[in-house]
Scaffold this active site. Sequence first.
Site, PDB file in Angstrom:
ATOM      1  N   CYS A 174      16.159  14.057  37.784  1.00  0.00           N
ATOM      2  CA  CYS A 174      17.054  14.666  36.929  1.00  0.00           C
ATOM      3  C   CYS A 174      18.344  14.149  35.948  1.00  0.00           C
ATOM      4  O   CYS A 174      18.438  15.106  34.845  1.00  0.00           O
ATOM      5  CB  CYS A 174      16.717  16.446  37.439  1.00  0.00           C
ATOM      6  SG  CYS A 174      15.519  16.892  37.844  1.00  0.00           S
ATOM      7  N   HIS A 218      22.921  18.622  32.988  1.00  0.00           N
ATOM      8  CA  HIS A 218      21.080  19.354  33.401  1.00  0.00           C
ATOM      9  C   HIS A 218      20.876  20.757  33.258  1.00  0.00           C
ATOM     10  O   HIS A 218      22.141  21.085  33.830  1.00  0.00           O
ATOM     11  CB  HIS A 218      20.397  18.435  34.544  1.00  0.00           C
ATOM     12  CG  HIS A 218      19.911  18.763  35.733  1.00  0.00           C
ATOM     13  ND1 HIS A 218      18.492  19.239  34.067  1.00  0.00           N
ATOM     14  CD2 HIS A 218      19.043  19.009  36.456  1.00  0.00           C
ATOM     15  CE1 HIS A 218      17.095  19.323  35.512  1.00  0.00           C
ATOM     16  NE2 HIS A 218      18.145  19.499  36.050  1.00  0.00           N
ATOM     17  N   ASN A 223      13.831  24.539  33.560  1.00  0.00           N
ATOM     18  CA  ASN A 223      14.290  22.875  33.765  1.00  0.00           C
ATOM     19  C   ASN A 223      13.305  21.555  33.710  1.00  0.00           C
ATOM     20  O   ASN A 223      12.269  21.796  34.659  1.00  0.00           O
ATOM     21  CB  ASN A 223      14.559  22.748  35.319  1.00  0.00           C
ATOM     22  CG  ASN A 223      14.722  21.916  36.531  1.00  0.00           C
ATOM     23  OD1 ASN A 223      14.876  20.377  35.758  1.00  0.00           O
ATOM     24  ND2 ASN A 223      16.205  21.912  37.690  1.00  0.00           N
TER      25      ASN A 223
HETATM   26  O1  UT7 Z   1      16.498  19.777  38.873  1.00  0.00           O
HETATM   27  C1  UT7 Z   1      16.762  19.550  40.115  1.00  0.00           C
HETATM   28  C2  UT7 Z   1      18.293  20.060  41.098  1.00  0.00           C
HETATM   29  N1  UT7 Z   1      17.767  21.936  40.990  1.00  0.00           N
HETATM   30  C3  UT7 Z   1      18.183  22.808  40.751  1.00  0.00           C
HETATM   31  O2  UT7 Z   1      20.012  22.104  40.737  1.00  0.00           O
HETATM   32  C4  UT7 Z   1      18.151  23.882  41.515  1.00  0.00           C
HETATM   33  C5  UT7 Z   1      19.466  24.485  42.828  1.00  0.00           C
HETATM   34  N2  UT7 Z   1      18.841  25.636  43.240  1.00  0.00           N
HETATM   35  C6  UT7 Z   1      18.450  26.787  42.650  1.00  0.00           C
HETATM   36  O3  UT7 Z   1      18.685  27.122  41.696  1.00  0.00           O
HETATM   37  C7  UT7 Z   1      18.193  27.847  43.418  1.00  0.00           C
HETATM   38  O4  UT7 Z   1      18.615  27.823  44.851  1.00  0.00           O
HETATM   39  C8  UT7 Z   1      17.309  28.152  43.748  1.00  0.00           C
HETATM   40  C9  UT7 Z   1      17.293  29.878  41.981  1.00  0.00           C
HETATM   41  C10 UT7 Z   1      15.674  27.768  43.769  1.00  0.00           C
HETATM   42  C11 UT7 Z   1      17.066  29.727  44.707  1.00  0.00           C
HETATM   43  O5  UT7 Z   1      17.831  30.890  44.031  1.00  0.00           O
HETATM   44  P1  UT7 Z   1      18.674  30.849  45.428  1.00  0.00           P
HETATM   45  O6  UT7 Z   1      19.052  32.017  45.043  1.00  0.00           O
HETATM   46  O7  UT7 Z   1      19.051  30.168  46.345  1.00  0.00           O
HETATM   47  O8  UT7 Z   1      17.531  31.799  46.431  1.00  0.00           O
HETATM   48  P2  UT7 Z   1      17.276  31.734  48.163  1.00  0.00           P
HETATM   49  O9  UT7 Z   1      16.250  30.757  48.388  1.00  0.00           O
HETATM   50  O10 UT7 Z   1      19.189  32.389  48.673  1.00  0.00           O
HETATM   51  O11 UT7 Z   1      16.403  33.152  48.601  1.00  0.00           O
HETATM   52  C12 UT7 Z   1      17.409  34.767  48.064  1.00  0.00           C
HETATM   53  C13 UT7 Z   1      15.994  35.489  48.811  1.00  0.00           C
HETATM   54  C14 UT7 Z   1      15.400  35.412  50.046  1.00  0.00           C
HETATM   55  O12 UT7 Z   1      15.246  36.671  49.985  1.00  0.00           O
HETATM   56  P3  UT7 Z   1      16.168  37.620  51.323  1.00  0.00           P
HETATM   57  O13 UT7 Z   1      16.392  36.020  52.396  1.00  0.00           O
HETATM   58  O14 UT7 Z   1      17.880  37.643  51.157  1.00  0.00           O
HETATM   59  O15 UT7 Z   1      15.472  38.391  51.885  1.00  0.00           O
HETATM   60  C15 UT7 Z   1      14.045  34.515  49.459  1.00  0.00           C
HETATM   61  O16 UT7 Z   1      13.153  34.560  50.544  1.00  0.00           O
HETATM   62  O17 UT7 Z   1      14.638  35.463  47.385  1.00  0.00           O
HETATM   63  C16 UT7 Z   1      13.576  35.399  48.453  1.00  0.00           C
HETATM   64  N3  UT7 Z   1      12.805  34.226  47.438  1.00  0.00           N
HETATM   65  C17 UT7 Z   1      12.774  34.476  45.855  1.00  0.00           C
HETATM   66  N4  UT7 Z   1      12.016  35.422  45.792  1.00  0.00           N
HETATM   67  C18 UT7 Z   1      11.438  35.680  44.436  1.00  0.00           C
HETATM   68  C19 UT7 Z   1      12.567  32.805  47.412  1.00  0.00           C
HETATM   69  N5  UT7 Z   1      12.482  32.085  46.550  1.00  0.00           N
HETATM   70  C20 UT7 Z   1      12.228  33.867  45.214  1.00  0.00           C
HETATM   71  C21 UT7 Z   1      11.079  33.598  44.790  1.00  0.00           C
HETATM   72  N6  UT7 Z   1      11.113  35.114  44.019  1.00  0.00           N
HETATM   73  N7  UT7 Z   1      10.683  32.477  43.863  1.00  0.00           N
END
Ligand code: UT7
Length: 329
Positions: A118, A254, A285
């Site tokens: 990216c 980005h 993205n």
């Molecule tokens: O382009 C390359 C660079 N990429 C990036 O910069 C991406 C960086 N990371 C992110 O943007 C974020 O980490 C994400 C958007 C991918 C995820 O957001 P997050 O706030 O970090 O979510 P998480 O992984 O901490 O998950 C939070 C909760 C979890 O549930 P509990 O444990 O709180 O009950 C996950 O199981 O959300 C749940 N979860 C989802 N729920 C619905 C994880 N993925 C999903 C999903 N839909 N897709």
Amino acid sequence: MTTPAPASPAILGLGVYRPARSVGNEEVAGPIDSSDEWIRTRSGIGNRYFAGAGESLGDMATAAAGKALGEAGVSPGDVSLVLTTTMSNVRQAPPLSAEVAFRIGSNGAGAMDTGAGCAGFCYTLAAAADAVRAGSARYVVVAGVERMTDILDPTDRGTAFIFGDGAGAVVVGPGAEDGIGPVRWGSDGSQLDAIAQPYSWADVRADPTVPAPTLRMAGQQVFRWAVTELAPIARDAVDRAGLTLDDIDVFIPHQANLRITDALVKGIGLSDRVVVAREIVRTGNTSAASIPLAMEQLLSSGEARSGQRALLMGFGSGLLYAAQVVRLP
Ligand code: UT7
């Protein structure tokens, strides 16, 4: 072809391509048991575009590059180098840049594909600027292009809702003044697995039960890295350009996650006066294409103007990053 004279590089023109099919959150949420609300809240994304038939990497990069040449008023025959950057080309040969050079009417130009995830657009823009500065090229086409859907698993909760397809290209050439500042780039290979394909095509050939090597991302790890490590890098890019934050009119990071963008704005210390790209809401993205797509959105909407100073910052798989200050075309 005569050897070009060393010159001050500038972005002379910009063109983009957004695929025809617009895809809302409902469609991607189904297979990952997610929702429009979760996706918007966690990432800021409301929509993305998925490429279809007639929208190959070559098709999209050619369309974007053709528009950039038209805007720059540069004849394709005067292009000495075509640089295409992508992380989603699942076809290693022939090099995509040779196809793009041929199709935009620049056959005979140097052509090379670059891969920096990216961060690819900022890396490749820096290489193009240095080529113009050194006199090894006069006009360079830089195209960031992605068909992320080719390397996505629609059932993977960590990536399926984030990425989209598209292309953005610029023409770099001699400007009245230096319009592309020194790059601040770097990498952290200790986090190789944070955004990676867990398998290679060689693994698949050796064992047909191995799944296709689709992309996986440790979202929280990448998020933490981006919001803690990148702000000082961005400030350093401003420093290296001999400027202060007061000189920056526009910030185009980005488009990874809207929350990362907001944290970077705060971490860098940009004032409310600075226009910030938030194209991720509409286009998701798009990896190496996200910065030129976001630049085009700001210029076409009138939020930013030609000649303003923009801080660009790419980051992603590697983990790689690159930032520079440019004058908007
Ligand atoms: O382009 C390359 C660079 N990429 C990036 O910069 C991406 C960086 N990371 C992110 O943007 C974020 O980490 C994400 C958007 C991918 C995820 O957001 P997050 O706030 O970090 O979510 P998480 O992984 O901490 O998950 C939070 C909760 C979890 O549930 P509990 O444990 O709180 O009950 C996950 O199981 O959300 C749940 N979860 C989802 N729920 C619905 C994880 N993925 C999903 C999903 N839909 N897709």
